[in-house]
Design a protein around this motif. Sequence first.
Motif, short mmCIF file in Angstrom:
data_model
loop_
_atom_site.label_atom_id
_atom_site.label_comp_id
_atom_site.label_asym_id
_atom_site.label_seq_id
_atom_site.Cartn_x
_atom_site.Cartn_y
_atom_site.Cartn_z
N ASN A 101 106.84 19.89 30.71
CA ASN A 101 106.04 20.82 31.39
C ASN A 101 106.22 20.69 32.91
OD1 ASN A 101 105.89 17.70 31.85
ND2 ASN A 101 103.75 17.82 31.82
N TYR A 102 107.03 19.95 33.23
CA TYR A 102 107.40 20.18 34.88
C TYR A 102 108.91 19.93 34.86
CZ TYR A 102 102.61 20.03 36.68
OH TYR A 102 101.38 20.21 36.83
N SER B 221 99.73 15.61 44.51
CA SER B 221 100.61 14.76 44.16
C SER B 221 101.71 14.57 45.38
CB SER B 221 101.27 14.85 42.85
OG SER B 221 101.64 15.97 42.63
N GLN C 38 110.51 19.66 38.48
CA GLN C 38 110.12 18.53 39.33
C GLN C 38 110.42 17.30 38.63
OE1 GLN C 38 105.74 17.56 39.65
NE2 GLN C 38 105.71 19.20 40.99
N VAL D 82 99.45 18.66 31.22
CA VAL D 82 99.70 17.67 32.31
C VAL D 82 99.02 16.36 31.80
CG1 VAL D 82 99.32 17.27 34.80
CG2 VAL D 82 99.26 19.53 34.19
N CYS D 83 100.28 15.35 31.95
CA CYS D 83 100.11 14.08 31.46
C CYS D 83 98.60 13.27 32.07
CB CYS D 83 100.99 13.31 31.71
SG CYS D 83 101.51 13.22 33.51
N PHE E 14 103.25 7.04 41.69
CA PHE E 14 102.56 7.89 40.46
C PHE E 14 103.16 6.88 39.04
CE2 PHE E 14 102.42 10.70 36.93
CZ PHE E 14 101.40 11.30 37.13
C1 LIG Z 1 102.19 17.34 39.84
N1 LIG Z 1 101.07 16.62 38.85
C2 LIG Z 1 100.59 15.61 39.72
C3 LIG Z 1 99.94 17.70 38.53
C4 LIG Z 1 101.33 16.34 37.50
C5 LIG Z 1 102.78 15.45 37.43
C6 LIG Z 1 102.87 14.84 36.29
C7 LIG Z 1 103.37 15.30 35.13
O1 LIG Z 1 104.67 15.49 35.22
O2 LIG Z 1 102.80 15.85 34.10
#
Ligand SMILES: C[N+](C)(C)CCCC(=O)O
Length: 494
Positions: A157-158, A451, A161, A287-288, A457
Amino acid sequence: MSTGSFTVSQPLNYRGGKRVQPADGSGTEEAYEPATGRVIATFQCSGEKEVDLAVQSAKAAFKIWRKKSGMERSRILLEAARIIRERRDEIATVETINNGKSIFEAGFDIDISWQCLEYYAGLAGSMAGEHVQLPGGSFGYTIREPLGVCVGIGAWNYPFQIAVWKSAPALACGNAMIFKPSPFTPVSVVLLAEIYTEAGVPPGLFNVVQGGAATGQFLCQHRDVAKVSFTGSVPTGKKIMELSSQGIKPVTLELGGKSPLIIFSDCDIENAVKGAMMANFLTQGEVCCNGTRVFVQREILDKFTEEVVKQTQKIKIGDPLLENTRMGPLINRSHLQRVLGFIEQGKKQGAKVLCGGDLYIPEDPKLKDGYYMKPCILGNCKDDMTCVKEEIFGPVMSILPFDTETEVLERANDTTFGLAAGVFTKDIQRAHRVVAELQAGVCYINNYNVSPVELPFGGYKMSGFGRENGRVTIEYYSQLKTVCVEMGDVESVF
Ligand SMILES: C[N+](C)(C)CCCC(=O)O
Ligand SMILES: NC(=O)C1=CN([C@@H]2O[C@H](COP(=O)(O)OP(=O)(O)OC[C@H]3O[C@@H](n4cnc5c(N)ncnc54)[C@H](O)[C@@H]3O)[C@@H](O)[C@H]2O)C=CC1
């Protein structure tokens, strides 16, 4: 760059400072462009031999990297951050093509990524231990040392990142890292590997192996791997923990969630509606930490529901590379079917679809095989419905009315997950009182899903343990050596 035209550069493994074909394989995988349903890459999953070569290459780089001062490491990581900032739009485009999230949103993911690198570059020079005075002039001190070769295993999903959230603190602490992205999103992390090399890390310090579960297992089981940081589902998290336990390797687990968002009647409704949308619809709801159980105090239930439905219906769905799109396609067809299945089951159990929840077919013919759906809001929800209990990982918000603070806290905490939670209220005492009772690793007051990299986190309960981001993550990528210094004679027992 337009949707349907991107060509992926091969190969997608990265070892010793360059792209390589894996030395052996355990099957092949295909990666898609979710916007069109087009296969954009077919690649070989790495086998045991390739994993071993990646580990050996990382071990060699670690020997060089660990000797560098924190300030030297800092300078290189800052350079990587600068390159990412400079190539923001290009990286965001690749992320959008492979993941499906809107380009508007992908840009923010890339911003968070370079900020994360800047943050840990800033900390790299001040990793320090303690000095402790002991009787008779003796003393002790502690040294914070890197762990060695760390493994990062990511979700889809990311993709970029997640790779940065793991590698930035790992490298800042002096470790090497081997990263395995999800086989659905193999592309952008190779750009990160190239950027690290360009910035000046020793070849092999950040390697990429591609593959699925089998490749992941080879990594977790390798005797020269010192730590595993995992982002993904709870069932896989359990397996990773089990595998890592064989080698007594520490793990960081960032797992799923079913987070509560509590909206009190004294809130600013406009902000609460925006917060609920941020909590549910980023990255198509995949998104988790999403706040998918939206508890609304009964006095404002109708007003809130009417407004959130109105705003949700305005979300522009479509070609994710267009600047004004705010929701793209889901990751793949089977995931789309699974999300729609949750909505069907919800309806059978008595939930009412207030908007969306069905397929969306964009007008543009090249998008007709993409995996689009309309964001959904479910009303008339009860705590024991499947859609309220299980993580859907799609754009589906469940609205649940409540009457009192005590009642809502009980219901909000009645879950095996504990990743995030949110509260909207103007009463500051209530906000802090509620947060103190919430069983969640990340709590938001009057916002959701922002975030900042300065803040840790991670989850409580079955959402995992360990943290990413913030100063504390240094502790998850380093170990403490105690040195005891005798200044007098040895007083032996013998
Ligand atoms: C960036 N945020 C906070 C929206 C999600 C980050 C956690 C994830 O990898 O799902
Ligand atoms: N807490 C957090 O920060 C986040 C959690 N997630 C969670 O991730 C899930 C969705 O992501 P998916 O990629 O579908 O999860 P997944 O658990 O299926 O896969 C995640 C990664 O683990 C690898 N993997 C699978 N089986 C493995 C095994 N036996 N050994 C080693 N590696 C293995 C996969 O190839 C992939 O790279 C959701 O449940 C979501 O909540 C997603 C993003 C962020």
